[in-house]
Design a protein around this motif. Structure first.
Motif, PDB file in Angstrom:
ATOM      1  N   SER A 229       0.820  -1.203   0.000  1.00  0.00           N
ATOM      2  CA  SER A 229       0.000   0.000   0.000  1.00  0.00           C
ATOM      3  C   SER A 229       0.855   1.253   0.000  1.00  0.00           C
ATOM      4  O   SER A 229       0.561   2.233  -0.683  1.00  0.00           O
ATOM      5  N   LEU A 232       2.454   1.616  -3.632  1.00  0.00           N
ATOM      6  CA  LEU A 232       1.540   1.882  -4.730  1.00  0.00           C
ATOM      7  C   LEU A 232       0.674   3.118  -4.504  1.00  0.00           C
ATOM      8  O   LEU A 232       0.415   3.876  -5.427  1.00  0.00           O
ATOM      9  N   GLU A 233       0.216   3.323  -3.269  1.00  0.00           N
ATOM     10  CA  GLU A 233      -0.661   4.465  -3.030  1.00  0.00           C
ATOM     11  C   GLU A 233       0.109   5.770  -2.956  1.00  0.00           C
ATOM     12  O   GLU A 233      -0.264   6.753  -3.592  1.00  0.00           O
ATOM     13  N   PHE A 234       1.190   5.792  -2.202  1.00  0.00           N
ATOM     14  CA  PHE A 234       1.872   7.056  -1.964  1.00  0.00           C
ATOM     15  C   PHE A 234       2.959   7.363  -2.990  1.00  0.00           C
ATOM     16  O   PHE A 234       3.399   8.497  -3.091  1.00  0.00           O
ATOM     17  N   GLY A 237       0.098   6.389  -6.682  1.00  0.00           N
ATOM     18  CA  GLY A 237      -1.238   6.950  -6.729  1.00  0.00           C
ATOM     19  C   GLY A 237      -2.336   5.973  -7.046  1.00  0.00           C
ATOM     20  O   GLY A 237      -3.370   6.363  -7.607  1.00  0.00           O
ATOM     21  N   VAL A 238      -2.164   4.690  -6.698  1.00  0.00           N
ATOM     22  CA  VAL A 238      -3.214   3.704  -6.929  1.00  0.00           C
ATOM     23  C   VAL A 238      -3.328   2.774  -5.722  1.00  0.00           C
ATOM     24  O   VAL A 238      -2.361   2.558  -4.988  1.00  0.00           O
ATOM     25  N   THR A 239      -4.519   2.252  -5.506  1.00  0.00           N
ATOM     26  CA  THR A 239      -4.729   1.203  -4.515  1.00  0.00           C
ATOM     27  C   THR A 239      -5.558   0.110  -5.161  1.00  0.00           C
ATOM     28  O   THR A 239      -6.317   0.363  -6.106  1.00  0.00           O
ATOM     29  N   MET A 395      -9.241  -1.559  -8.368  1.00  0.00           N
ATOM     30  CA  MET A 395      -8.273  -0.453  -8.418  1.00  0.00           C
ATOM     31  C   MET A 395      -8.949   0.887  -8.245  1.00  0.00           C
ATOM     32  O   MET A 395     -10.025   1.142  -8.772  1.00  0.00           O
ATOM     33  N   LYS A 396      -8.278   1.758  -7.483  1.00  0.00           N
ATOM     34  CA  LYS A 396      -8.730   3.139  -7.321  1.00  0.00           C
ATOM     35  C   LYS A 396      -7.544   4.059  -7.523  1.00  0.00           C
ATOM     36  O   LYS A 396      -6.449   3.802  -7.030  1.00  0.00           O
ATOM     37  N   PHE A 397      -7.780   5.123  -8.263  1.00  0.00           N
ATOM     38  CA  PHE A 397      -6.738   6.118  -8.499  1.00  0.00           C
ATOM     39  C   PHE A 397      -6.894   7.233  -7.469  1.00  0.00           C
ATOM     40  O   PHE A 397      -7.961   7.843  -7.363  1.00  0.00           O
ATOM     41  N   VAL A 398      -5.841   7.483  -6.708  1.00  0.00           N
ATOM     42  CA  VAL A 398      -5.870   8.508  -5.660  1.00  0.00           C
ATOM     43  C   VAL A 398      -5.875   9.881  -6.328  1.00  0.00           C
ATOM     44  O   VAL A 398      -5.033  10.201  -7.155  1.00  0.00           O
TER      45      VAL A 398
END
Length: 399
Positions: A229, A232-234, A237-239, A395-398
């Protein structure tokens, strides 16, 4: 941005540990207990336990005055030779009587270890007579040094293990003992300090970095490796919801080369892969050659990259200038292009992120539709496809 230490308190993902007798490994999450500031925040490295062991055994002492190990960095031949010999108990070799190689003065800081390795037949230098202490170690040379230092048995030469392919017997010896670090994807790959630590750790202890704290129940949910997490998230920009089967999660890089236009683009990101301790040597037109082989079998691999380039610009780097289909990632349409021949290749799916550039998913196609009775450790094709579908859907784009 939040500190990485604070993030660890919120993100811990279960993991699966398999010993050397197994053939696939899981690494998700981050070992908060091993979060080690003095050693350069290696607690989130894929091979943290191996690195920690090197420090404990006083085999490694860090990089210069900082004391940081820098597991992600490559390691040169001088450093590699010294650490491998130290790991095998050669802690205080005699001083050199003369220069062991023209480019290794007898009073160099590492010369004693080079002399000891040369005297023991572990190293012989390059055809031009030099040792080249400052160049980074690649997997072939590293394999030879490890095998000879630890006296691993090697098989007689094969028809392809001639002067050009001298390294095959050494690599096979490491693979058969499950010593090869699972993040080594190519025969010509440069070794990182973390991969070196992992292979030494396996040779000395018979364990892997994925067998950590097994006797402590309260740590059983901690994984090894880069935090999924966090990375990929920080950083991208995806989770999404990751796979629930054993896999390796580690940084990845890819160079897209268009041999027609002579254009190339370097991408850096992360990859999931399912690894087995088998050599992958696909048959090529005109016969089989080690040039197309890989040290381990990755029967499932997904790579994710983020680029500032637009989808149209990235498409220009690909050989195929037409779109072969489309998939959706988190509700966003991606144009997908097949790059390869004869069923071997990659699917490139590119999502337009507007001003932020592009998100690229690369599905590396290998022969996973194998006979499960003959190859029980390989991941069935339908499972790999199901994982990919779940990742795309969740998938979600932050923003």
């Amino acid at each position: 941005m939040w500190s990485r230490k604070i993030l660890l308190a919120f993100v811990i993902i279960p993991s699966i540990f398999v010993g050397l007798a197994g053939t696939v490994y899981a690494t998700t999450g981050c070992n908060a207990v091993g979060w080690d500031e003095p050693h350069g925040l290696i607690g989130c490295d894929l091979y943290y336990p191996a690195v920690s062991w090197l420090y404990k055994e006083k085999i490694a002492s860090g990089d210069g005055d900082s004391g940081k190990f820098h597991a992600e960095r490559h390691i040169n031949r001088a450093e590699f030779t010294k650490i491998v010999l130290l790991a095998n108990g050669i802690a205080d070799p005699s001083p050199c009587k003369s220069d062991p190689f023209p480019d290794v003065p007898k009073d160099a800081w590492f010369a004693r270890y080079v002399c000891a390795a040369k005297d023991r037949g572990i190293i012989s230098g390059f055809p031009d007579g030099t040792f080249k202490p400052d160049i980074d170690v690649n997997f072939p040379n590293g394999s030879k040094i490890l095998v000879k230092t630890f006296s691993l048995p090697t098989q007689p030469k094969t028809e392809f293990n001639d002067e050009q392919y001298w390294y095959l017997s050494y690599m096979k010896a490491l693979r058969e003992k499950h010593v090869t670090a699972p993040s080594i994807w190519r025969y010509d790959q440069l070794l990182t300090r973390g991969e070196m630590a992992e292979m030494i750790y396996r040779l000395k202890t018979g364990k892997t970095s994925f067998e950590v704290f097994p006797e402590e129940a309260d740590l059983s949910g901690l994984g090894m490796g880069y935090n999924t997490s966090l990375s990929l998230e920080f950083l991208m920009g995806v989770t999404f919801e990751g796979p629930d089967e054993p896999y390796i999660f580690a940084p990845s890089e890819r160079i897209i080369k268009n041999y027609s236009t002579k254009r190339s683009l370097q991408l850096q990101g992360y990859a999931f892969s399912h690894v087995t301790y088998e050599e992958n040597c696909p048959e090529m037109l005109g016969g089989w050659s080690p040039d197309v082989c890989t040290p381990l079998w990755q029967d499932w691999r997904l790579e994710f990259y983020k680029s500032k380039e637009s989808p149209a610009t990235i498409q220009k780097y690909l050989q195929n200038d037409t779109h072969d289909g489309e998939l959706y990632f988190g509700g966003r349409k991606a144009l997908c292009t097949w790059e390869g021949v004869e069923g071997e290749g990659e699917w490139y799916c590119i999502v337009d992120l507007g001003k932020e550039g592009s998100f690229i998913a690369v599905d590396v196609a290998t022969n996973t539709q194998s006979d499960q009775a003959a190859y029980p450790n390989r991941l069935p094709l339908e499972k790999g496809n199901a994982f990919y579908a779940r990742i795309r859907k969740s998938m979600k784009f932050v923003e």
